[in-house]
Design a protein around this motif. Sequence first.
Motif, PDB file in Angstrom:
ATOM      1  N   SER A  62      42.475  -4.230 -14.031  1.00 12.96           N
ATOM      2  CA  SER A  62      43.012  -2.876 -14.186  1.00 12.96           C
ATOM      3  C   SER A  62      44.485  -2.771 -13.813  1.00 12.96           C
ATOM      4  O   SER A  62      45.059  -1.678 -13.856  1.00 12.96           O
ATOM      5  N   LEU A  63      45.082  -3.878 -13.436  1.00 18.88           N
ATOM      6  CA  LEU A  63      46.508  -3.878 -13.077  1.00 18.88           C
ATOM      7  C   LEU A  63      47.352  -4.137 -14.314  1.00 18.88           C
ATOM      8  O   LEU A  63      46.995  -4.965 -15.152  1.00 18.88           O
ATOM      9  N   GLU A  64      48.463  -3.448 -14.415  1.00 19.26           N
ATOM     10  CA  GLU A  64      49.425  -3.690 -15.493  1.00 19.26           C
ATOM     11  C   GLU A  64      50.726  -4.155 -14.861  1.00 19.26           C
ATOM     12  O   GLU A  64      51.272  -3.484 -13.996  1.00 19.26           O
ATOM     13  N   LYS A  65      51.188  -5.305 -15.283  1.00 20.67           N
ATOM     14  CA  LYS A  65      52.463  -5.864 -14.807  1.00 20.67           C
ATOM     15  C   LYS A  65      52.460  -6.153 -13.310  1.00 20.67           C
ATOM     16  O   LYS A  65      53.503  -6.167 -12.673  1.00 20.67           O
ATOM     17  N   TRP A  66      51.286  -6.323 -12.727  1.00 24.74           N
ATOM     18  CA  TRP A  66      51.154  -6.638 -11.307  1.00 24.74           C
ATOM     19  C   TRP A  66      50.113  -7.737 -11.157  1.00 24.74           C
ATOM     20  O   TRP A  66      49.196  -7.840 -11.959  1.00 24.74           O
ATOM     21  N   THR A  67      50.256  -8.504 -10.094  1.00 19.15           N
ATOM     22  CA  THR A  67      49.188  -9.414  -9.709  1.00 19.15           C
ATOM     23  C   THR A  67      48.604  -8.857  -8.415  1.00 19.15           C
ATOM     24  O   THR A  67      49.295  -8.138  -7.680  1.00 19.15           O
ATOM     25  N   ILE A  68      47.373  -9.195  -8.143  1.00 20.89           N
ATOM     26  CA  ILE A  68      46.728  -8.667  -6.936  1.00 20.89           C
ATOM     27  C   ILE A  68      47.438  -9.155  -5.674  1.00 20.89           C
ATOM     28  O   ILE A  68      47.509  -8.458  -4.674  1.00 20.89           O
ATOM     29  N   GLU A  69      48.019 -10.343  -5.741  1.00 22.10           N
ATOM     30  CA  GLU A  69      48.739 -10.903  -4.592  1.00 22.10           C
ATOM     31  C   GLU A  69      50.015 -10.125  -4.281  1.00 22.10           C
ATOM     32  O   GLU A  69      50.460 -10.107  -3.141  1.00 22.10           O
ATOM     33  N   ARG A  70      50.602  -9.484  -5.289  1.00 19.94           N
ATOM     34  CA  ARG A  70      51.842  -8.724  -5.095  1.00 19.94           C
ATOM     35  C   ARG A  70      51.606  -7.328  -4.538  1.00 19.94           C
ATOM     36  O   ARG A  70      52.546  -6.659  -4.091  1.00 19.94           O
ATOM     37  N   LEU A  71      50.361  -6.867  -4.575  1.00 17.56           N
ATOM     38  CA  LEU A  71      50.066  -5.528  -4.070  1.00 17.56           C
ATOM     39  C   LEU A  71      50.308  -5.461  -2.569  1.00 17.56           C
ATOM     40  O   LEU A  71      50.089  -6.434  -1.851  1.00 17.56           O
ATOM     41  N   ALA A  72      50.705  -4.294  -2.119  1.00 21.97           N
ATOM     42  CA  ALA A  72      50.809  -4.072  -0.670  1.00 21.97           C
ATOM     43  C   ALA A  72      49.423  -4.284  -0.064  1.00 21.97           C
ATOM     44  O   ALA A  72      48.412  -3.921  -0.666  1.00 21.97           O
ATOM     45  N   ILE A  73      49.375  -4.874   1.114  1.00 19.92           N
ATOM     46  CA  ILE A  73      48.091  -5.193   1.747  1.00 19.92           C
ATOM     47  C   ILE A  73      47.255  -3.931   1.937  1.00 19.92           C
ATOM     48  O   ILE A  73      46.040  -3.941   1.718  1.00 19.92           O
TER      49      ILE A  73
END
Length: 132
Positions: A62-73
Amino acid sequence: MKRRTAREKALQALFQIDMSQSQPMEAIENVLEDQPHDEYLTHLVTGVVLHKQQIDEMIKGSLEKWTIERLAIVDRNLMRIAVFELLFCKESVPANVVLDEAIEIAKLFGDDQSSRFVNGVLSKIKEQINSL
């Protein structure tokens, strides 16, 4: 303990697990700070840890132009809690309540954009789950 408080404490425990590889029960004890043990808090933390791979796959999809690792914790773990509730707590917590709670907690613990970002991702996941 109210469910909102349990969700906030679960977020703090999952943050600890992410940052220091704490064991789930150790992280729960740390965030309880001598408060009585809470069954829903334990259910959330252990459930997210147990189903993390499945939950993360749904978030990644469900992320666009993001990886889960780049998300804020904070955002990542808040979404993990919400997805766990959407998938595994359907009978006890309505989907709209899950989203509303996640958005409100994002306003408290996240940055200025967190609540909108969390809402967007979780809305997609909710639709995906409803179509199953």
